[in-house]
Design an enzyme around this catalytic site. Structure first.
Site, PDB file in Angstrom:
ATOM      1  N   ARG A 163       0.831  -1.193   0.000  1.00 24.53           N
ATOM      2  CA  ARG A 163       0.000   0.000   0.000  1.00 24.53           C
ATOM      3  C   ARG A 163       0.868   1.245   0.000  1.00 24.53           C
ATOM      4  NH1 ARG A 163      -3.437  -2.356  -1.818  1.00 24.53           N
ATOM      5  NH2 ARG A 163      -5.608  -2.649  -1.178  1.00 24.53           N
ATOM      6  N   GLU A 177      -3.157   7.833  -5.697  1.00 33.14           N
ATOM      7  CA  GLU A 177      -3.245   7.105  -6.965  1.00 33.14           C
ATOM      8  C   GLU A 177      -4.379   7.672  -7.817  1.00 33.14           C
ATOM      9  OE1 GLU A 177      -3.409   2.880  -6.294  1.00 33.14           O
ATOM     10  OE2 GLU A 177      -1.422   2.831  -5.381  1.00 33.14           O
ATOM     11  N   HIS A 184       0.025  -0.003  -9.936  1.00 39.71           N
ATOM     12  CA  HIS A 184      -0.788  -0.827  -9.038  1.00 39.71           C
ATOM     13  C   HIS A 184      -1.355  -2.027  -9.798  1.00 39.71           C
ATOM     14  CE1 HIS A 184      -3.326  -0.606  -5.086  1.00 39.71           C
ATOM     15  NE2 HIS A 184      -2.976  -1.853  -5.388  1.00 39.71           N
ATOM     16  N   ALA A 240      -0.993  -7.597  -9.308  1.00 46.11           N
ATOM     17  CA  ALA A 240      -1.870  -8.771  -9.380  1.00 46.11           C
ATOM     18  C   ALA A 240      -2.531  -8.933 -10.748  1.00 46.11           C
ATOM     19  CB  ALA A 240      -2.950  -8.681  -8.302  1.00 46.11           C
TER      20      ALA A 240
END
Length: 321
Positions: A237, A266, A285, A288
Protein backbone atom coordinates in the site's frame (compact mmCIF):
# COMPACT_ATOMS: atom_id res chain seq x y z
CA UNK A 1 -41.88 -9.93 -6.65
CA UNK A 2 -38.50 -11.62 -7.15
CA UNK A 3 -36.80 -13.05 -4.06
CA UNK A 4 -33.43 -13.13 -5.80
CA UNK A 5 -30.59 -11.40 -4.00
CA UNK A 6 -29.45 -8.32 -5.90
CA UNK A 7 -25.68 -7.92 -6.24
CA UNK A 8 -24.16 -4.61 -7.30
CA UNK A 9 -20.84 -4.99 -9.12
CA UNK A 10 -18.94 -1.72 -8.90
CA UNK A 11 -16.12 -1.78 -11.48
CA UNK A 12 -16.05 -4.73 -13.81
CA UNK A 13 -14.49 -8.05 -12.92
CA UNK A 14 -13.45 -11.04 -15.02
CA UNK A 15 -16.35 -12.75 -16.83
CA UNK A 16 -15.50 -15.97 -14.98
CA UNK A 17 -16.81 -14.29 -11.83
CA UNK A 18 -19.96 -12.98 -13.50
CA UNK A 19 -20.64 -16.47 -14.81
CA UNK A 20 -21.03 -17.73 -11.23
CA UNK A 21 -23.99 -15.37 -10.83
CA UNK A 22 -25.41 -16.24 -14.25
CA UNK A 23 -25.43 -19.89 -13.25
CA UNK A 24 -26.99 -19.33 -9.82
CA UNK A 25 -30.80 -18.89 -9.77
CA UNK A 26 -30.70 -17.17 -6.39
CA UNK A 27 -29.02 -13.99 -7.62
CA UNK A 28 -29.43 -11.12 -10.03
CA UNK A 29 -26.89 -8.38 -10.59
CA UNK A 30 -26.21 -4.90 -11.89
CA UNK A 31 -22.79 -3.83 -13.20
CA UNK A 32 -21.50 -0.26 -12.93
CA UNK A 33 -18.33 -0.36 -15.01
CA UNK A 34 -17.21 3.24 -14.49
CA UNK A 35 -17.44 4.82 -11.05
CA UNK A 36 -20.59 6.93 -11.23
CA UNK A 37 -21.75 8.18 -7.81
CA UNK A 38 -25.26 8.96 -9.04
CA UNK A 39 -25.71 5.41 -10.36
CA UNK A 40 -24.17 3.87 -7.26
CA UNK A 41 -26.45 5.89 -4.97
CA UNK A 42 -29.47 4.74 -6.94
CA UNK A 43 -28.50 1.05 -7.19
CA UNK A 44 -27.10 0.54 -3.69
CA UNK A 45 -30.44 1.31 -2.04
CA UNK A 46 -31.91 -2.10 -2.77
CA UNK A 47 -28.84 -4.31 -3.20
CA UNK A 48 -28.14 -7.20 -0.83
CA UNK A 49 -24.44 -7.42 -1.59
CA UNK A 50 -21.82 -5.68 -3.66
CA UNK A 51 -18.36 -6.20 -5.06
CA UNK A 52 -15.82 -3.43 -5.41
CA UNK A 53 -12.29 -3.03 -6.69
CA UNK A 54 -10.38 0.19 -5.95
CA UNK A 55 -13.19 2.76 -5.93
CA UNK A 56 -13.88 4.58 -2.68
CA UNK A 57 -16.89 3.37 -0.71
CA UNK A 58 -17.55 6.09 1.88
CA UNK A 59 -20.01 5.95 4.73
CA UNK A 60 -22.62 8.03 2.92
CA UNK A 61 -22.98 5.28 0.31
CA UNK A 62 -22.91 2.39 2.77
CA UNK A 63 -25.60 4.10 4.86
CA UNK A 64 -27.90 4.17 1.82
CA UNK A 65 -27.72 0.38 1.50
CA UNK A 66 -30.55 -0.52 3.85
CA UNK A 67 -30.51 -4.15 2.62
CA UNK A 68 -26.74 -4.37 2.23
CA UNK A 69 -25.25 -7.34 4.05
CA UNK A 70 -21.87 -7.98 2.43
CA UNK A 71 -19.15 -6.04 0.63
CA UNK A 72 -16.80 -8.31 -1.29
CA UNK A 73 -13.48 -6.67 -2.06
CA UNK A 74 -11.75 -7.65 -5.31
CA UNK A 75 -8.33 -7.79 -3.65
CA UNK A 76 -6.89 -8.03 -0.15
CA UNK A 77 -6.65 -4.37 0.89
CA UNK A 78 -9.75 -2.61 2.18
CA UNK A 79 -8.62 0.93 2.99
CA UNK A 80 -11.03 2.21 0.29
CA UNK A 81 -14.04 1.06 2.36
CA UNK A 82 -15.43 2.96 5.35
CA UNK A 83 -15.02 0.37 8.09
CA UNK A 84 -16.88 2.27 10.81
CA UNK A 85 -20.00 2.62 8.70
CA UNK A 86 -19.78 -1.03 7.68
CA UNK A 87 -19.60 -2.09 11.32
CA UNK A 88 -22.40 0.27 12.38
CA UNK A 89 -24.69 -1.13 9.69
CA UNK A 90 -23.77 -4.76 10.37
CA UNK A 91 -22.16 -5.21 6.96
CA UNK A 92 -19.62 -8.00 6.50
CA UNK A 93 -16.47 -7.23 4.48
CA UNK A 94 -14.76 -10.09 2.65
CA UNK A 95 -11.49 -10.16 0.73
CA UNK A 96 -10.04 -12.42 -1.96
CA UNK A 97 -7.52 -13.88 0.44
CA UNK A 98 -6.33 -16.79 -1.71
CA UNK A 99 -6.13 -15.34 -5.23
CA UNK A 100 -3.28 -12.89 -5.67
CA UNK A 101 -0.29 -14.25 -3.72
CA UNK A 102 1.49 -15.86 -6.70
CA UNK A 103 1.02 -12.86 -9.00
CA UNK A 104 2.26 -10.33 -6.43
CA UNK A 105 5.20 -12.50 -5.37
CA UNK A 106 6.26 -12.87 -9.01
CA UNK A 107 5.91 -9.12 -9.54
CA UNK A 108 8.18 -8.44 -6.57
CA UNK A 109 10.85 -10.71 -8.06
CA UNK A 110 10.37 -9.04 -11.45
CA UNK A 111 11.03 -5.65 -9.83
CA UNK A 112 14.02 -6.88 -7.82
CA UNK A 113 15.66 -8.35 -10.91
CA UNK A 114 14.78 -5.36 -13.12
CA UNK A 115 16.42 -2.98 -10.64
CA UNK A 116 19.44 -5.11 -9.75
CA UNK A 117 20.15 -5.80 -13.44
CA UNK A 118 19.44 -2.18 -14.46
CA UNK A 119 16.87 -3.39 -16.98
CA UNK A 120 15.81 0.01 -18.33
CA UNK A 121 19.35 1.31 -18.74
CA UNK A 122 20.71 -1.81 -20.43
CA UNK A 123 17.69 -2.17 -22.70
CA UNK A 124 17.89 1.47 -23.74
CA UNK A 125 21.63 1.23 -24.49
CA UNK A 126 20.98 -1.37 -27.18
CA UNK A 127 17.83 0.21 -28.63
CA UNK A 128 19.51 3.63 -28.86
CA UNK A 129 22.46 2.24 -30.84
CA UNK A 130 25.02 2.33 -28.02
CA UNK A 131 25.82 -1.39 -27.90
CA UNK A 132 29.58 -0.74 -28.09
CA UNK A 133 29.39 1.49 -25.02
CA UNK A 134 28.58 -1.51 -22.82
CA UNK A 135 31.87 -1.36 -20.92
CA UNK A 136 31.02 2.16 -19.80
CA UNK A 137 27.71 1.15 -18.26
CA UNK A 138 27.52 0.86 -14.47
CA UNK A 139 27.66 -2.74 -13.32
CA UNK A 140 24.67 -4.73 -12.13
CA UNK A 141 24.43 -6.70 -8.90
CA UNK A 142 23.57 -10.32 -8.14
CA UNK A 143 20.88 -11.38 -5.70
CA UNK A 144 22.49 -14.76 -5.00
CA UNK A 145 23.49 -15.10 -1.33
CA UNK A 146 22.05 -11.66 -0.56
CA UNK A 147 19.99 -10.87 2.54
CA UNK A 148 16.27 -10.49 1.86
CA UNK A 149 13.86 -8.98 4.39
CA UNK A 150 10.14 -9.67 4.02
CA UNK A 151 8.12 -7.25 6.15
CA UNK A 152 4.72 -8.82 6.78
CA UNK A 153 4.40 -12.57 6.37
CA UNK A 154 0.89 -13.35 5.24
CA UNK A 155 0.00 -15.34 2.13
CA UNK A 156 2.00 -13.09 -0.22
CA UNK A 157 5.07 -13.07 2.01
CA UNK A 158 4.87 -16.85 2.36
CA UNK A 159 4.65 -17.18 -1.42
CA UNK A 160 7.53 -14.76 -1.92
CA UNK A 161 9.93 -16.60 0.39
CA UNK A 162 9.77 -19.70 -1.83
CA UNK A 163 10.98 -17.67 -4.80
CA UNK A 164 13.71 -15.97 -2.77
CA UNK A 165 15.00 -19.31 -1.52
CA UNK A 166 15.00 -20.51 -5.12
CA UNK A 167 17.52 -17.74 -5.84
CA UNK A 168 19.51 -18.91 -2.80
CA UNK A 169 18.91 -15.75 -0.83
CA UNK A 170 19.12 -15.54 2.97
CA UNK A 171 15.59 -14.61 4.02
CA UNK A 172 14.70 -12.69 7.17
CA UNK A 173 11.12 -11.98 8.21
CA UNK A 174 9.72 -9.16 10.32
CA UNK A 175 6.20 -9.94 11.50
CA UNK A 176 5.37 -9.42 15.19
CA UNK A 177 2.25 -11.56 14.86
CA UNK A 178 4.05 -14.79 13.94
CA UNK A 179 6.29 -16.99 16.06
CA UNK A 180 9.89 -17.96 15.40
CA UNK A 181 8.81 -21.55 14.71
CA UNK A 182 6.17 -20.49 12.19
CA UNK A 183 8.66 -18.41 10.22
CA UNK A 184 11.40 -21.00 10.40
CA UNK A 185 9.02 -23.64 9.02
CA UNK A 186 9.08 -21.65 5.75
CA UNK A 187 12.87 -21.36 5.76
CA UNK A 188 13.08 -17.82 7.10
CA UNK A 189 14.73 -16.23 10.14
CA UNK A 190 12.55 -14.16 12.45
CA UNK A 191 13.74 -10.68 13.40
CA UNK A 192 12.20 -8.63 16.20
CA UNK A 193 13.41 -5.14 15.32
CA UNK A 194 13.11 -3.50 11.92
CA UNK A 195 15.51 -0.70 12.78
CA UNK A 196 18.19 -3.10 13.98
CA UNK A 197 18.15 -5.44 10.98
CA UNK A 198 17.87 -3.11 7.96
CA UNK A 199 21.56 -2.16 8.14
CA UNK A 200 22.41 -5.74 7.09
CA UNK A 201 19.74 -6.16 4.39
CA UNK A 202 20.17 -6.06 0.60
CA UNK A 203 16.52 -6.31 -0.49
CA UNK A 204 13.39 -5.29 1.44
CA UNK A 205 9.85 -6.17 0.35
CA UNK A 206 6.82 -4.72 2.12
CA UNK A 207 3.63 -6.74 2.64
CA UNK A 208 1.38 -5.20 5.25
CA UNK A 209 -1.79 -3.08 5.35
CA UNK A 210 -1.71 0.70 5.64
CA UNK A 211 -2.76 1.84 9.10
CA UNK A 212 -1.65 4.23 11.83
CA UNK A 213 1.22 1.92 12.78
CA UNK A 214 2.56 1.37 9.25
CA UNK A 215 2.06 4.83 7.71
CA UNK A 216 5.48 6.35 6.90
CA UNK A 217 7.14 3.28 8.45
CA UNK A 218 9.89 3.66 5.86
CA UNK A 219 11.16 7.19 6.38
CA UNK A 220 14.42 9.07 5.99
CA UNK A 221 15.68 8.16 9.44
CA UNK A 222 15.36 4.47 8.58
CA UNK A 223 16.52 4.81 4.97
CA UNK A 224 19.79 6.46 5.96
CA UNK A 225 20.73 3.40 8.05
CA UNK A 226 20.34 0.99 5.11
CA UNK A 227 23.12 -0.46 2.96
CA UNK A 228 24.04 1.56 -0.11
CA UNK A 229 23.23 -1.42 -2.34
CA UNK A 230 19.79 -1.93 -0.75
CA UNK A 231 16.72 -2.28 -2.96
CA UNK A 232 13.28 -1.65 -1.46
CA UNK A 233 10.02 -2.86 -3.01
CA UNK A 234 6.48 -1.78 -2.12
CA UNK A 235 3.67 -3.81 -3.68
CA UNK A 236 1.47 -3.46 -0.58
CA UNK A 237 0.00 0.00 0.00
CA UNK A 238 1.12 3.52 -0.79
CA UNK A 239 1.88 5.57 2.30
CA UNK A 240 3.95 2.89 4.02
CA UNK A 241 6.98 4.53 2.42
CA UNK A 242 7.31 8.29 2.79
CA UNK A 243 7.73 9.21 -0.88
CA UNK A 244 9.52 12.51 -0.27
CA UNK A 245 12.01 10.79 2.03
CA UNK A 246 12.53 7.98 -0.48
CA UNK A 247 13.30 10.41 -3.28
CA UNK A 248 15.78 12.24 -1.04
CA UNK A 249 17.51 8.99 -0.04
CA UNK A 250 17.82 7.87 -3.67
CA UNK A 251 19.24 11.22 -4.76
CA UNK A 252 21.78 11.03 -1.94
CA UNK A 253 22.76 7.49 -3.01
CA UNK A 254 21.79 6.12 0.40
CA UNK A 255 20.21 3.08 -1.27
CA UNK A 256 20.56 1.41 -4.70
CA UNK A 257 17.00 1.63 -5.97
CA UNK A 258 13.30 1.18 -5.33
CA UNK A 259 10.35 -0.53 -6.98
CA UNK A 260 6.86 0.87 -6.41
CA UNK A 261 3.59 -0.64 -7.53
CA UNK A 262 1.58 1.54 -5.14
CA UNK A 263 1.54 5.24 -4.29
CA UNK A 264 0.30 7.49 -1.52
CA UNK A 265 -2.03 9.17 -4.02
CA UNK A 266 -3.25 7.11 -6.96
CA UNK A 267 -2.75 7.97 -9.68
CA UNK A 268 0.37 9.86 -8.52
CA UNK A 269 0.36 13.56 -9.22
CA UNK A 270 2.46 14.79 -12.12
CA UNK A 271 4.72 16.74 -9.75
CA UNK A 272 5.62 13.59 -7.79
CA UNK A 273 9.42 13.66 -7.96
CA UNK A 274 9.67 9.87 -8.00
CA UNK A 275 8.17 9.85 -11.50
CA UNK A 276 11.36 11.47 -12.81
CA UNK A 277 13.82 9.52 -10.68
CA UNK A 278 15.81 7.01 -12.76
CA UNK A 279 16.50 4.88 -9.68
CA UNK A 280 12.85 3.99 -9.27
CA UNK A 281 11.10 1.21 -11.19
CA UNK A 282 7.33 1.83 -11.32
CA UNK A 283 4.13 -0.01 -12.18
CA UNK A 284 0.54 1.31 -11.92
CA UNK A 285 -0.79 -0.83 -9.04
CA UNK A 286 -0.85 -3.86 -11.30
CA UNK A 287 1.15 -6.46 -9.37
CA UNK A 288 -1.87 -8.77 -9.38
CA UNK A 289 -2.85 -8.08 -12.99
CA UNK A 290 -1.98 -11.43 -14.52
CA UNK A 291 -4.62 -13.12 -16.65
CA UNK A 292 -4.63 -16.08 -14.28
CA UNK A 293 -4.97 -13.92 -11.17
CA UNK A 294 -7.82 -11.86 -12.65
CA UNK A 295 -9.76 -15.08 -13.22
CA UNK A 296 -9.09 -16.28 -9.67
CA UNK A 297 -9.98 -12.91 -8.14
CA UNK A 298 -13.15 -12.52 -10.18
CA UNK A 299 -14.32 -15.95 -9.12
CA UNK A 300 -13.36 -15.55 -5.46
CA UNK A 301 -14.98 -12.11 -5.22
CA UNK A 302 -18.34 -13.49 -6.31
CA UNK A 303 -17.95 -16.84 -4.54
CA UNK A 304 -17.45 -14.96 -1.27
CA UNK A 305 -20.85 -13.32 -1.77
CA UNK A 306 -22.53 -16.61 -2.64
CA UNK A 307 -20.88 -18.36 0.32
CA UNK A 308 -21.96 -15.56 2.66
CA UNK A 309 -25.63 -16.01 1.82
CA UNK A 310 -25.20 -19.79 1.98
CA UNK A 311 -23.73 -19.29 5.45
CA UNK A 312 -20.43 -20.98 4.58
CA UNK A 313 -18.03 -18.08 4.04
CA UNK A 314 -14.55 -18.96 5.34
CA UNK A 315 -13.72 -16.84 8.41
CA UNK A 316 -10.19 -16.28 7.09
CA UNK A 317 -11.70 -14.14 4.32
CA UNK A 318 -13.71 -11.92 6.66
CA UNK A 319 -12.26 -8.59 7.81
CA UNK A 320 -12.43 -8.14 11.57
CA UNK A 321 -14.26 -4.89 12.28
Amino acid sequence: MSDKKKILIIQNIHPAGIKLLDNNPNFKYEIIEEVDLKKIKNEIKDCDGLSIRTAKLPGELINLGKKLKIISRHGVGYDNIDLQSSKKNGVTIAITATSNAVAVAEHVMFMVLSISKRKNMYDDSVKSGNFNERNKLPKTIEIWNKNMLIVGFGRIGQCLIKRCLGFEMNVFVYDPFLSKDQIESFGGKKVDSLSDVVKYIDVISLHMPLNNETKNMINYDLLKTMKKNCIIINAARGGIINEIDLNKALNENLIFGAGLDVFEIEPPKKDNLLLKNDKVFLSPHTAAFTEECMIRMGKETIQNIIDFFDKKLDNSKIVKL
